[in-house]
Design a protein around this motif. Structure first.
Motif, mmCIF file in Angstrom:
data_model
loop_
_atom_site.group_PDB
_atom_site.id
_atom_site.type_symbol
_atom_site.label_atom_id
_atom_site.label_comp_id
_atom_site.label_asym_id
_atom_site.label_seq_id
_atom_site.Cartn_x
_atom_site.Cartn_y
_atom_site.Cartn_z
ATOM 1 N N SER A 158 0.807 -1.219 0.000
ATOM 2 C CA SER A 158 0.000 0.000 0.000
ATOM 3 C C SER A 158 0.841 1.270 0.000
ATOM 4 C CB SER A 158 -0.922 0.005 1.226
ATOM 5 O OG SER A 158 -0.149 0.052 2.411
ATOM 6 N N ALA A 159 2.130 1.156 -0.256
ATOM 7 C CA ALA A 159 3.008 2.330 -0.283
ATOM 8 C C ALA A 159 2.653 3.221 -1.475
ATOM 9 C CB ALA A 159 4.467 1.878 -0.374
ATOM 10 N N VAL A 160 3.359 4.314 -1.601
ATOM 11 C CA VAL A 160 3.111 5.267 -2.688
ATOM 12 C C VAL A 160 3.145 4.570 -4.044
ATOM 13 C CG1 VAL A 160 3.995 7.338 -3.818
ATOM 14 C CG2 VAL A 160 3.955 7.193 -1.330
ATOM 15 N N THR A 161 4.026 3.586 -4.209
ATOM 16 C CA THR A 161 4.135 2.882 -5.487
ATOM 17 C C THR A 161 2.961 1.948 -5.741
ATOM 18 O OG1 THR A 161 5.442 1.157 -4.415
ATOM 19 C CG2 THR A 161 6.659 2.941 -5.505
ATOM 20 N N GLN A 162 2.221 1.603 -4.697
ATOM 21 C CA GLN A 162 1.032 0.747 -4.784
ATOM 22 C C GLN A 162 1.271 -0.493 -5.644
ATOM 23 O OE1 GLN A 162 -1.711 1.678 -2.939
ATOM 24 N NE2 GLN A 162 -2.635 -0.277 -3.354
ATOM 25 N N ASN A 163 2.287 -1.279 -5.303
ATOM 26 C CA ASN A 163 2.526 -2.534 -6.020
ATOM 27 C C ASN A 163 1.430 -3.527 -5.668
ATOM 28 O OD1 ASN A 163 4.893 -1.557 -7.153
ATOM 29 N ND2 ASN A 163 6.072 -2.120 -5.354
ATOM 30 N N SER A 164 0.949 -4.250 -6.660
ATOM 31 C CA SER A 164 -0.217 -5.108 -6.450
ATOM 32 C C SER A 164 -0.053 -6.446 -7.151
ATOM 33 C CB SER A 164 -1.468 -4.409 -6.972
ATOM 34 O OG SER A 164 -1.330 -4.159 -8.360
ATOM 35 N N PHE A 165 -0.974 -7.335 -6.847
ATOM 36 C CA PHE A 165 -1.061 -8.640 -7.498
ATOM 37 C C PHE A 165 -2.436 -8.778 -8.115
ATOM 38 C CE2 PHE A 165 2.054 -9.510 -4.175
ATOM 39 C CZ PHE A 165 2.988 -10.298 -4.836
ATOM 40 N N ASP A 166 -2.522 -9.372 -9.284
ATOM 41 C CA ASP A 166 -3.788 -9.885 -9.779
ATOM 42 C C ASP A 166 -3.991 -11.221 -9.082
ATOM 43 O OD1 ASP A 166 -3.944 -7.729 -11.487
ATOM 44 O OD2 ASP A 166 -3.415 -8.849 -13.283
ATOM 45 N N LEU A 167 -5.228 -11.572 -8.773
ATOM 46 C CA LEU A 167 -5.527 -12.835 -8.090
ATOM 47 C C LEU A 167 -6.496 -13.642 -8.932
ATOM 48 C CD1 LEU A 167 -6.090 -11.428 -4.491
ATOM 49 C CD2 LEU A 167 -4.018 -12.473 -5.399
ATOM 50 N N LYS A 168 -6.260 -14.944 -8.994
ATOM 51 C CA LYS A 168 -7.105 -15.820 -9.795
ATOM 52 C C LYS A 168 -7.386 -17.094 -9.011
ATOM 53 C CE LYS A 168 -7.304 -17.221 -14.648
ATOM 54 N NZ LYS A 168 -6.512 -17.294 -15.884
ATOM 55 N N TRP A 169 -8.674 -17.381 -8.795
ATOM 56 C CA TRP A 169 -9.092 -18.615 -8.134
ATOM 57 C C TRP A 169 -9.799 -19.480 -9.165
ATOM 58 C CZ3 TRP A 169 -9.779 -13.828 -5.869
ATOM 59 C CH2 TRP A 169 -9.144 -13.624 -4.654
ATOM 60 N N TYR A 170 -9.282 -20.693 -9.354
ATOM 61 C CA TYR A 170 -9.842 -21.591 -10.358
ATOM 62 C C TYR A 170 -11.051 -22.343 -9.826
ATOM 63 C CZ TYR A 170 -5.862 -20.681 -13.317
ATOM 64 O OH TYR A 170 -4.948 -20.051 -14.113
ATOM 65 N N GLY A 171 -12.025 -22.542 -10.704
ATOM 66 C CA GLY A 171 -13.209 -23.341 -10.401
ATOM 67 C C GLY A 171 -12.964 -24.789 -10.796
ATOM 68 N N GLY A 172 -14.047 -25.537 -10.953
ATOM 69 C CA GLY A 172 -13.949 -26.978 -11.178
ATOM 70 C C GLY A 172 -13.846 -27.427 -12.624
ATOM 71 N N GLU A 173 -13.914 -26.517 -13.596
ATOM 72 C CA GLU A 173 -13.841 -26.940 -14.996
ATOM 73 C C GLU A 173 -12.402 -27.223 -15.416
ATOM 74 O OE1 GLU A 173 -16.239 -24.849 -17.899
ATOM 75 O OE2 GLU A 173 -17.290 -23.864 -16.248
ATOM 76 N N ALA A 174 -12.238 -28.128 -16.345
ATOM 77 C CA ALA A 174 -10.907 -28.546 -16.809
ATOM 78 C C ALA A 174 -10.174 -27.412 -17.521
ATOM 79 C CB ALA A 174 -11.037 -29.746 -17.741
ATOM 80 N N SER A 175 -8.879 -27.475 -17.499
ATOM 81 C CA SER A 175 -7.988 -26.565 -18.225
ATOM 82 C C SER A 175 -8.170 -25.098 -17.848
ATOM 83 C CB SER A 175 -8.154 -26.751 -19.737
ATOM 84 O OG SER A 175 -7.884 -28.084 -20.090
ATOM 85 N N GLY A 176 -8.587 -24.828 -16.621
ATOM 86 C CA GLY A 176 -8.725 -23.452 -16.161
ATOM 87 C C GLY A 176 -9.861 -22.695 -16.799
ATOM 88 N N ALA A 177 -10.905 -23.392 -17.252
ATOM 89 C CA ALA A 177 -12.004 -22.739 -17.963
ATOM 90 C C ALA A 177 -12.908 -21.920 -17.051
ATOM 91 C CB ALA A 177 -12.830 -23.781 -18.709
ATOM 92 N N SER A 178 -12.883 -22.163 -15.748
ATOM 93 C CA SER A 178 -13.719 -21.377 -14.845
ATOM 94 C C SER A 178 -12.853 -20.780 -13.745
ATOM 95 C CB SER A 178 -14.822 -22.251 -14.233
ATOM 96 O OG SER A 178 -14.263 -23.317 -13.507
ATOM 97 N N TYR A 179 -13.102 -19.492 -13.454
ATOM 98 C CA TYR A 179 -12.310 -18.836 -12.426
ATOM 99 C C TYR A 179 -12.958 -17.525 -11.995
ATOM 100 C CZ TYR A 179 -10.564 -16.469 -16.616
ATOM 101 O OH TYR A 179 -10.473 -15.790 -17.809
ATOM 102 N N LEU A 180 -12.561 -17.078 -10.827
ATOM 103 C CA LEU A 180 -12.883 -15.761 -10.309
ATOM 104 C C LEU A 180 -11.585 -14.978 -10.385
ATOM 105 C CD1 LEU A 180 -14.875 -13.885 -8.666
ATOM 106 C CD2 LEU A 180 -13.812 -14.855 -6.625
ATOM 107 N N TYR A 181 -11.633 -13.760 -10.895
ATOM 108 C CA TYR A 181 -10.410 -13.018 -11.179
ATOM 109 C C TYR A 181 -10.490 -11.610 -10.615
ATOM 110 C CZ TYR A 181 -6.327 -11.608 -13.918
ATOM 111 O OH TYR A 181 -5.085 -11.181 -14.310
ATOM 112 N N PHE A 182 -9.442 -11.192 -9.926
ATOM 113 C CA PHE A 182 -9.309 -9.812 -9.486
ATOM 114 C C PHE A 182 -8.193 -9.183 -10.300
ATOM 115 C CE2 PHE A 182 -7.167 -6.595 -6.838
ATOM 116 C CZ PHE A 182 -8.187 -5.670 -6.797
ATOM 117 N N ASP A 183 -8.536 -8.210 -11.121
ATOM 118 C CA ASP A 183 -7.580 -7.480 -11.949
ATOM 119 C C ASP A 183 -7.216 -6.200 -11.197
ATOM 120 O OD1 ASP A 183 -6.201 -5.978 -13.812
ATOM 121 O OD2 ASP A 183 -7.743 -6.088 -15.358
#
Length: 175
Positions: free
Chosen positions: A101-126
């Protein structure tokens, strides 16, 4: 102690199984040390732990039900119980911060995968887009759960929507 003639001491044994000894090694800075507490079967590192080089997945491992503890009062404990990964806080309403949370505000995108094969389902924070979206994942609010808008007081905000089990309600503060 075993001796390897090319590299010096190969390993050392202190005590014997079930009859261990405490070991403490001090650093050059006051109050910094590594301590093996034999009676607690716990390694304490008071200072910095720096790992350098190439590590395979099995170089640092905690077996099922062993814990990784943070804070002098065991403030946070992390554990794999054989089925679930648990992050437990000693105090209610503790916060996990991801990013900086510093002035530079370095961040991560977060991705939680669901149950579909090959990463077809997910919740994503950009993080750069300040956006949360889903792909192949539905959001479900149970009876009497609210979707809240605005900064109004309490859990209802300025405008909220909920389903009470019978009716879909749109609640506007002051209306």
């Amino acid at each position: 102690m075993a001796y390897n003639r090319h590299f010096g001491w190969k390993y050392s044994h202190f005590g014997e199984d079930t009859k261990g000894h405490d070991l403490k090694a001090f650093g050059d800075t006051t109050g910094k040390y590594v301590f093996w507490d034999a009676s607690a079967d716990t390694l304490y590192i008071v200072g910095n732990l720096s790992l350098d080089g190439t590590f395979a997945a099995d170089n640092i491992a905690l077996i099922d039900a062993e814990t990784l503890t943070f804070g002098t009062g065991s403030d946070v404990v992390m554990q794999w119980d054989g089925t679930n990964f648990i992050i437990a806080a000693a105090a209610d309403d503790s916060l996990i911060e991801i990013g900086d949370s510093a002035v530079t505000q370095n961040s991560f995108d977060l991705k939680w995968y669901g149950g579909e094969a090959s990463g077809a389902s997910y919740l994503y924070f950009d993080a750069s887009g300040n956006l949360i979206y889903t792909t192949g994942v539905d959001l479900q609010f149970k009876d009497n759960d609210y979707l809240v808008f605005g900064a109004g007081a309490g859990g209802t905000g300025d405008v909220s929507m909920d389903f009470n089990g019978t009716d879909f309600l749109l609640n506007v503060v002051g209306a």
